[in-house]
Scaffold this motif. Sequence first.
Motif, PDB file in Angstrom:
ATOM      1  N   VAL A 238       3.318  33.218 -58.269  1.00 28.10           N
ATOM      2  CA  VAL A 238       4.059  32.087 -57.725  1.00 28.10           C
ATOM      3  C   VAL A 238       3.104  30.942 -57.388  1.00 28.10           C
ATOM      4  O   VAL A 238       3.455  29.768 -57.509  1.00 28.10           O
ATOM      5  N   PHE A 239       1.885  31.290 -56.971  1.00 26.52           N
ATOM      6  CA  PHE A 239       0.907  30.288 -56.545  1.00 26.52           C
ATOM      7  C   PHE A 239      -0.016  29.828 -57.673  1.00 26.52           C
ATOM      8  O   PHE A 239      -0.784  28.893 -57.491  1.00 26.52           O
ATOM      9  N   GLN A 240       0.045  30.482 -58.838  1.00 31.25           N
ATOM     10  CA  GLN A 240      -0.918  30.185 -59.893  1.00 31.25           C
ATOM     11  C   GLN A 240      -0.909  28.728 -60.344  1.00 31.25           C
ATOM     12  O   GLN A 240      -1.984  28.156 -60.582  1.00 31.25           O
ATOM     13  N   PRO A 241       0.261  28.081 -60.464  1.00 33.20           N
ATOM     14  CA  PRO A 241       0.218  26.664 -60.850  1.00 33.20           C
ATOM     15  C   PRO A 241      -0.587  25.804 -59.883  1.00 33.20           C
ATOM     16  O   PRO A 241      -1.270  24.860 -60.301  1.00 33.20           O
ATOM     17  N   ILE A 242      -0.541  26.131 -58.601  1.00 38.01           N
ATOM     18  CA  ILE A 242      -1.300  25.367 -57.606  1.00 38.01           C
ATOM     19  C   ILE A 242      -2.788  25.670 -57.731  1.00 38.01           C
ATOM     20  O   ILE A 242      -3.628  24.778 -57.583  1.00 38.01           O
ATOM     21  N   VAL A 243      -3.120  26.918 -58.008  1.00 35.81           N
ATOM     22  CA  VAL A 243      -4.520  27.290 -58.230  1.00 35.81           C
ATOM     23  C   VAL A 243      -5.075  26.511 -59.416  1.00 35.81           C
ATOM     24  O   VAL A 243      -6.216  26.022 -59.387  1.00 35.81           O
ATOM     25  N   ASP A 244      -4.270  26.376 -60.479  1.00 35.79           N
ATOM     26  CA  ASP A 244      -4.709  25.644 -61.661  1.00 35.79           C
ATOM     27  C   ASP A 244      -4.956  24.172 -61.341  1.00 35.79           C
ATOM     28  O   ASP A 244      -5.938  23.577 -61.805  1.00 35.79           O
ATOM     29  N   ILE A 245      -4.060  23.593 -60.551  1.00 39.88           N
ATOM     30  CA  ILE A 245      -4.218  22.192 -60.143  1.00 39.88           C
ATOM     31  C   ILE A 245      -5.480  22.029 -59.304  1.00 39.88           C
ATOM     32  O   ILE A 245      -6.256  21.089 -59.480  1.00 39.88           O
ATOM     33  N   ALA A 246      -5.697  22.973 -58.382  1.00 36.67           N
ATOM     34  CA  ALA A 246      -6.875  22.918 -57.514  1.00 36.67           C
ATOM     35  C   ALA A 246      -8.161  22.988 -58.324  1.00 36.67           C
ATOM     36  O   ALA A 246      -9.132  22.288 -58.032  1.00 36.67           O
TER      37      ALA A 246
END
Length: 306
Positions: free
Chosen positions: A287-295
């Motif tokens: 669920v959090f992977q898209p945010i990790v990618d952005i970070a």
Amino acid sequence: MRLRTPLIAVALAAGSAALLAGCSSPAADADASDDVIRFATLPLVDDPNAETPTDEIAALLEEATGMTVEITDVPNYSAVIEAVRAGHEDIGIMSAFPSALAVNTGEVDSLVAWPGLAEPVSTCLVLDDSPLESLEDITAETTIAFADPNSSSGYYMPTYMLDQIGLHKDDGDFKELMSGGHDRSFIALKEGQADVACTSTIFPKMAGQDNPMFPFDEGETRSIGESRDMPISMSVLGNQQMSEEKRQALVEAIPKVFSDENRDAIGMYMSGMPEGIEPILEPGADVFQPIVDIAAVAGVDISDLE
């Protein structure tokens, strides 16, 4: 009984997961299966005199779980994450980016997370008479103003948006101006110091309202690109070693405490949670992977997140 104790020294050392100093409260050394909920909080605003509604949250959490709640003040996101990871605290609440980076370590769980709205978070603005019609028109001579290197809507999301079409500051594809704030980005745009101002989508809605945060009338600016949505808005992180009884009590109680019904009572902590959105219980790391990618694209370091 609710207790409030300071965290003497908790820090996240670069490249290390070691807890440098622990909580002074005796409860920090208690067994994880006890009926005390240890909640790490941090200031949500820069004003040191502003009171955060932690007493209200503690009272609601006690009522929902039947357990005692202890509040611990910590200085920044890093300290909350490390205290929860090390078992000195049971839970901590924070925004999307630090939550995602914490879950990505594999050593901290998200007990409850609130999805963001399915709409763009950031927009890149130009003056109406600008020759730029889209992000693809940006060149090495274009100056882009960003709010702050730790701003989600004013840096992380726009940087990711530009990356997706092949524009990178380090490659000289554009010139970066770190203005120091959204309002300062607009001043730079207005005065010709920047060709583009990348900011939150909330600001253009203020056009024509004589709001100093957005000093433009309707029609003076236009967007040449918008970012993707933010899949998660807020999350409550949990220690992986707490008892199953406590974990399930928290998973059930947290959505009741952080709800639209209590929005007025704990408004400051609810400000980042969209109204009418159902939370996700025990979300996985995916669920959090898209945010990790952005970070990763924005070069975010958890130790920089104050």
